[in-house]
Design a protein around this motif. Structure first.
Motif, short mmCIF file in Angstrom:
data_model
loop_
_atom_site.label_atom_id
_atom_site.label_comp_id
_atom_site.label_asym_id
_atom_site.label_seq_id
_atom_site.Cartn_x
_atom_site.Cartn_y
_atom_site.Cartn_z
N ARG A 93 -3.53 6.13 -37.80
CA ARG A 93 -2.82 7.30 -38.35
C ARG A 93 -2.09 6.97 -39.65
N ASP A 94 -2.77 6.36 -40.59
CA ASP A 94 -2.27 5.99 -41.92
C ASP A 94 -1.18 4.92 -41.89
N ARG A 95 -0.91 4.34 -40.74
CA ARG A 95 0.07 3.26 -40.65
C ARG A 95 -0.66 1.95 -40.38
N VAL A 96 -0.17 0.87 -40.99
CA VAL A 96 -0.76 -0.45 -40.80
C VAL A 96 0.10 -1.22 -39.80
N TYR A 97 -0.56 -1.70 -38.74
CA TYR A 97 0.13 -2.44 -37.69
C TYR A 97 -0.31 -3.90 -37.72
N TYR A 98 0.63 -4.78 -37.42
CA TYR A 98 0.41 -6.22 -37.37
C TYR A 98 0.52 -6.63 -35.92
N LEU A 99 -0.55 -7.19 -35.35
CA LEU A 99 -0.55 -7.52 -33.95
C LEU A 99 -1.45 -8.71 -33.66
N SER A 100 -1.26 -9.31 -32.50
CA SER A 100 -2.09 -10.44 -32.10
C SER A 100 -3.44 -9.91 -31.61
N GLU A 101 -4.44 -10.77 -31.69
CA GLU A 101 -5.77 -10.35 -31.23
C GLU A 101 -5.79 -10.18 -29.72
N LYS A 102 -4.93 -10.89 -29.00
CA LYS A 102 -4.83 -10.70 -27.55
C LYS A 102 -4.36 -9.27 -27.23
N LEU A 103 -3.35 -8.84 -27.95
CA LEU A 103 -2.83 -7.48 -27.74
C LEU A 103 -3.86 -6.44 -28.16
N LEU A 104 -4.63 -6.74 -29.20
CA LEU A 104 -5.67 -5.83 -29.65
C LEU A 104 -6.74 -5.63 -28.59
N LYS A 105 -7.12 -6.68 -27.91
CA LYS A 105 -8.13 -6.57 -26.86
C LYS A 105 -7.63 -5.72 -25.70
N VAL A 106 -6.36 -5.86 -25.36
CA VAL A 106 -5.78 -5.06 -24.28
C VAL A 106 -5.72 -3.59 -24.68
N ALA A 107 -5.44 -3.32 -25.95
CA ALA A 107 -5.26 -1.95 -26.42
C ALA A 107 -6.57 -1.17 -26.53
N ILE A 148 -7.05 1.87 -24.25
CA ILE A 148 -6.22 3.06 -24.41
C ILE A 148 -6.90 4.01 -25.39
N PRO A 149 -7.07 5.28 -25.03
CA PRO A 149 -7.68 6.24 -25.96
C PRO A 149 -6.83 6.42 -27.22
N ARG A 150 -7.48 6.66 -28.36
CA ARG A 150 -6.76 6.80 -29.63
C ARG A 150 -5.73 7.92 -29.61
N GLY A 153 3.82 -0.87 -42.61
CA GLY A 153 3.96 0.15 -43.64
C GLY A 153 2.93 1.24 -43.44
N LYS A 154 2.80 2.08 -44.45
CA LYS A 154 1.85 3.18 -44.33
C LYS A 154 1.20 3.46 -45.67
N PHE A 155 0.06 4.10 -45.60
CA PHE A 155 -0.64 4.53 -46.80
C PHE A 155 -0.23 5.97 -47.10
N THR A 156 0.07 6.22 -48.37
CA THR A 156 0.44 7.56 -48.79
C THR A 156 -0.83 8.41 -48.94
N LYS A 157 -0.66 9.66 -49.24
CA LYS A 157 -1.81 10.55 -49.44
C LYS A 157 -2.67 10.10 -50.62
N SER A 158 -2.06 9.43 -51.60
CA SER A 158 -2.81 8.95 -52.77
C SER A 158 -3.34 7.53 -52.54
N GLN A 159 -3.33 7.07 -51.29
CA GLN A 159 -3.85 5.76 -50.88
C GLN A 159 -3.10 4.58 -51.48
N LYS A 160 -1.81 4.75 -51.75
CA LYS A 160 -0.96 3.64 -52.14
C LYS A 160 -0.25 3.14 -50.89
N PHE A 161 -0.05 1.83 -50.81
CA PHE A 161 0.59 1.26 -49.63
C PHE A 161 2.08 1.16 -49.84
#
Length: 180
Positions: free
Chosen positions: A41-55, A58-60, A71-79
């Motif tokens: 949802r336009d937000r960048v998350y930092y996570l471990s690969e272990k947590l990624l496999k568990v997630a 879960i449905p999106r 952080g997040k990406f703006t509508k103009s694709q700037k971070f």
């Protein structure tokens, strides 16, 4: 939750490089495992690969947040970097600024750092370089962009802006309903 595209990864790493330089590699390959960046949802998350496999189970639509939001990406694709990344940026910061106790509150209210509130600055800080702002007790308060180089800071008048405010820990209180 999906991997970042090449353009999104470039924008993220360029922004992180302004603050931590080549230490980006230390964020991904850590001693406690491999970490990654994912977009949701336009937000960048930092996570471990272990947590990624568990997630992945879960449905999106039901997933609200996962890991640490960098952080997040703006509508103009700037971070736009978020204050939640401060705990990960502070240990690896190349350029640092320390503010006097009297100016801490002003910075935490979202104001720029003036020369009169500047305690110390890292040597050879260039103009428009990303800096992490610390209290004199070495507590990270936020981050910003250097408005003046180290040499220029020595010569300017006390009311000149030396660090442009980007984010601070006071945002947790000011924007608690919108932070995820």
């Amino acid at each position: 939750m999906r991997p970042l595209t090449e353009a999104e990864t470039r924008a993220l790493f360029e922004k992180l490089a302004r603050y931590i330089g080549e230490n980006i590699q230390l964020l991904v390959d850590r001693p406690d495992g491999t970490y990654c960046f994912r977009l949701h949802r336009d937000r960048v998350y930092y996570l471990s690969e272990k947590l990624l496999k568990v997630a992945t189970s879960i449905p999106r639509d039901n997933l609200v947040s996962l890991g640490t939001c960098f952080g997040k990406f703006t509508k103009s694709q700037k971070f736009r970097l978020s204050v939640m990344a401060l705990d990960f940026l502070a240990p690896y910061a190349k350029y640092k600024v320390w503010v006097k106790p009297g100016s801490e509150q002003s910075f935490l209210y979202g104001n720029h750092v003036l020369k009169s509130g500047l305690g110390r600055i890292t040597e050879n800080t260039a103009q428009y370089q990303g800096v992490v702002v610390y209290s004199m007790a070495d507590v990270p308060l936020g981050f910003g962009v250097a408005a003046k180089s180290t040499q220029e800071c020595r010569k300017v008048d006390p009311m000149a802006i030396v660090v442009f405010h980007q984010a601070d820990v006071g945002e947790y209180v000011r924007n608690e309903d919108t932070l995820t």
